[in-house]
Design an enzyme around this catalytic site. Structure first.
Site, PDB file in Angstrom:
ATOM      1  NE  ARG A  97      -4.214   1.729   0.780  1.00 35.99           N
ATOM      2  CZ  ARG A  97      -5.217   1.979  -0.053  1.00 35.99           C
ATOM      3  NH1 ARG A  97      -5.229   1.466  -1.279  1.00 35.99           N
ATOM      4  NH2 ARG A  97      -6.238   2.713   0.344  1.00 35.99           N
ATOM      5  CB  THR A 374      -9.400  -1.232  -7.624  1.00 30.81           C
ATOM      6  OG1 THR A 374      -9.236  -0.053  -6.857  1.00 30.81           O
ATOM      7  CG2 THR A 374      -8.973  -2.438  -6.857  1.00 30.81           C
ATOM      8  CB  THR A 392      -6.092   0.243  -6.627  1.00 31.30           C
ATOM      9  OG1 THR A 392      -6.959   1.268  -7.091  1.00 31.30           O
ATOM     10  CG2 THR A 392      -5.568   0.628  -5.253  1.00 31.30           C
ATOM     11  CG  ASP A 416      -8.734   5.051  -0.529  1.00 32.52           C
ATOM     12  OD1 ASP A 416      -9.824   5.532  -0.873  1.00 32.52           O
ATOM     13  OD2 ASP A 416      -8.242   4.050  -1.077  1.00 32.52           O
ATOM     14  CB  SER A 446     -12.604  -1.327   0.235  1.00 39.06           C
ATOM     15  OG  SER A 446     -13.129  -0.253   0.969  1.00 39.06           O
ATOM     16  N   GLY A 466     -13.700  -2.042  -7.364  1.00 38.94           N
ATOM     17  CA  GLY A 466     -14.953  -1.316  -7.137  1.00 38.94           C
ATOM     18  C   GLY A 466     -15.058  -0.607  -5.804  1.00 38.94           C
ATOM     19  N   GLY A 467     -13.944  -0.073  -5.278  1.00 44.27           N
ATOM     20  CA  GLY A 467     -14.015   0.700  -4.039  1.00 44.27           C
ATOM     21  C   GLY A 467     -14.647  -0.125  -2.927  1.00 44.27           C
TER      22      GLY A 467
HETATM   23  N1  GLY Z   1      -8.534   2.903  -3.395  1.00 50.43           N
HETATM   24  C1  GLY Z   1      -9.598   2.026  -3.099  1.00 50.43           C
HETATM   25  C2  GLY Z   1      -9.287   1.121  -1.979  1.00 50.43           C
HETATM   26  O1  GLY Z   1      -8.125   0.812  -1.747  1.00 50.43           O
HETATM   27  O2  GLY Z   1     -10.210   0.706  -1.307  1.00 50.43           O
END
Ligand code: GLY
Length: 563
Positions: A97, A374, A392, A416, A446, A466-467
């Site tokens: 991340r 994503t 993503t 986020d 997510s 999809g978020g």
């Molecule tokens: N950027 C969307 C997620 O990581 O949930």
């Protein structure tokens, strides 16, 4: 869900109306299986396995190719979570991340005391330090069989020779043209010379990206984190008013995390821990619904949709309060305890939607804290290596800022974070201090790469794009295969729905029958129709169908491959 997010999902739905009517991409084989969001990526992954690579090599080959042909969703300028089951039975969770720059501050997205969303969504302040490359390199070096260089060279060829722009890619360009046009380096690659977006059927060549991939093939991630790319990014940031520095890049490290392991019925569910919220909330919902006889309710019935939506609501209320980077915030381990789930579900009524006013009190239940647009792809090989990876840039083309001369677009993952308590992000998700911006911190995600074990052996690797809908779609793949005993193809074919507590809406795909919608409304749900929710890519063990099966969701325009 906010306007832009909703528009993006509806647009995806329009584009995919035809694809959804087509047969699902499905493939079966005994030696390897791959499902990704792009045919070129699936092909690269299969070829790697055919050259002696394993499922880890296949996942990395797919990831790097996706960065070329599907660059609006993921790429080296972004991040990923990589969940691996190794042939010896061990599990690895690699956190790639993004991290906030060292000079980031909690109030950096406030203007006159109010959240200014554009700052965290577009342009230089939106980007965190990308982590995907470090994660792929770590995975290749520790668990792969093929050299990372090989995957870079394969993808570089496609970047050089170009790929044919499809309707989805062209639509994303068109939809984002105003923001893309603000960045000359981005326009030079992603728009035609006359400034119009590339059209379906055009061949898009990315020569700078090919050069970057070849530099990485030669020098590895040093080029990126301590070399030319870090320098070029820092220069661009100084010019554009961003915060990322060479030092931020040099300090980036992947984190190895303890996967979340929980049982559900006769399976063990392995999920990704914070800073993903996916593993926690998939487990939490499964724990809540375990006390109900979901199987007797039938898939897609108002009863089953209602039960899952009510559980999702409670989980997302906890997400907004408790979840954040566990290295900065104390995320209670009790969130995934079965006792806590029973407490949360005790006011859940089967015949009426109950208001969920606030989060639960997880820390009182079980002390302790987690140790701390994503794309998803899944791979498996005959030896027992399985990978679920979600990667993503955040929203389409991330910050839209391409680092000049590199072909690499930076993420907008800083969106986020929670800009201030209660402020919502692009996906309409509220947050609290646990997810406030801080230097070096990872924004909450997510993304929910998930592996299911049965009798200790992997039977499913799954995840979605999809978020926040990633969480509900991953959950649906699990209950459809585990509770409703569907084969993978049937499971992914089912109409989908999503609830994220706020806004208090139950979003349902068009395929949910009118009588089910009416009954859900009667129970008190604010039902909102959407043509398509998210996209799921999965591989499964299905002995009757050739041992390994891959299914690519038609919502993604991707492809399944097996051999
Ligand atoms: N950027 C969307 C997620 O990581 O949930």
């Amino acid at each position: 869900m906010t306007g832009p997010a909703l528009t993006a999902i509806l647009l995806a739905g329009c584009l995919l109306a035809q694809a959804c009517a087509a047969p699902l991409a499905h493939a079966a084989g005994s030696r390897g299986a791959v499902a990704t969001g792009a045919p070129e990526a699936t092909e690269a992954a299969l070829q790697t396995m055919q050259r002696g690579g394993n499922a880890i090599d296949a996942a990395i080959a797919a990831a790097l190719m996706l960065g070329v042909v599907d660059g609006h969703n993921s790429g080296l300028g972004g991040g990923c979570f990589l969940l691996i089951h190794l042939a010896d039975g061990s599990l690895v969770a690699i956190d790639g991340r993004e991290t906030a720059p060292a000079s980031a501050t909690e109030t950096m997205y406030l203007r006159d005391g109010k959240a200014a969303p554009e700052l965290s969504r577009t342009g230089p302040l939106a980007a965190g330090v990308p982590g995907a490359l470090a994660a792929y390199e770590f995975a290749a070096q520790h668990y792969g069989r093929r050299p990372l260089r090989e995957h870079f060279e394969t993808a570089a060829r496609v970047a050089d020779e170009g790929f044919v722009v499809n309707a989805r890619y062209a639509a994303v360009l068109k939809d984002n043209i105003e923001t893309l046009a603000r960045f000359p380096a981005t326009c030079a690659v992603l728009l035609r010379p006359d400034g119009s977006p590339w059209q379906p059927g055009d061949r898009l060549r990315q020569r700078d990206l090919a050069r970057s991939y070849r530099a990485l093939a030669d020098a590895g991630s040093r080029w990126f984190y301590r070399g030319r790319f870090a320098q070029a990014t820092a220069r661009s940031m100084r010019r554009e008013g961003g915060l990322l520095t060479e030092r931020d890049f040099a300090r980036y490290r992947i984190k190895l995390r303890q996967p979340i392991r929980t049982t559900y019925r006769d399976c063990e569910i392995v999920g990704f821990p914070p800073p993903s919220s996916g593993g926690v909330h998939v487990a939490q919902v499964l724990n809540m619904i375990e006390g109900f006889d979901l199987r007797s309710m039938n898939a897609g019935s108002a009863d089953s949709v209602h039960l899952l939506a009510e559980a999702l609501k409670r989980a997302f209320a906890d997400r907004a309060h408790w979840l954040g980077d566990p290295d900065f915030a104390s995320v209670p381990l009790g969130l995934v305890s079965k006792d806590y789930a029973r407490l949360l579900a005790r006011d859940l009524q089967l015949d009426a939607a109950t208001p969920v006013v606030r989060h639960g009190e997880a820390q009182a239940v079980s002390p302790g804290a987690f140790g701390r647009h994503t794309t998803h792809f899944s791979t498996a090989d005959a030896a027992g290596n399985w990978v679920a990876c979600t990667a993503t840039l955040n929203t389409s083309f991330g910050s839209k800022l391409m680092v000049p001369g590199t072909g690499i677009v930076l993420n907008n993952q800083m969106d986020d974070f929670s800009a201030q308590p209660g402020a919502t992000n692009y996906f309409g998700l509220p947050g609290a201090s646990a997810n406030a911006v801080a230097p070096g911190k990872r924004p909450l995600s997510s993304m929910s790469p998930t592996i299911v074990l049965k009798n200790g052996r992997p039977v499913l690797a799954v995840g979605a794009s999809g978020g926040p809908a990633i969480i509900s779609q991953t959950l649906l793949a699990l209950v459809n295969t585990i509770d409703f005993e569907m084969d993978l193809e049937t499971a992914l074919r089912q109409p989908r729905f999503h609830h994220q507590w706020q806004p208090d809406q139950l979003r349902v795909e068009r395929g949910v029958p009118p009588e089910v919608r009416l009954e859900l409304e009667r129970r008190g749900h604010a039902v909102v129709e959407t043509r398509s929710l998210s996209s799921t890519q999965a591989v499964a063990a299905e002995p009757d169908a050739g041992d390994l099966v891959a299914v690519s969701d038609p919502r993604s325009g991707g492809r399944a491959g097996a051999w």
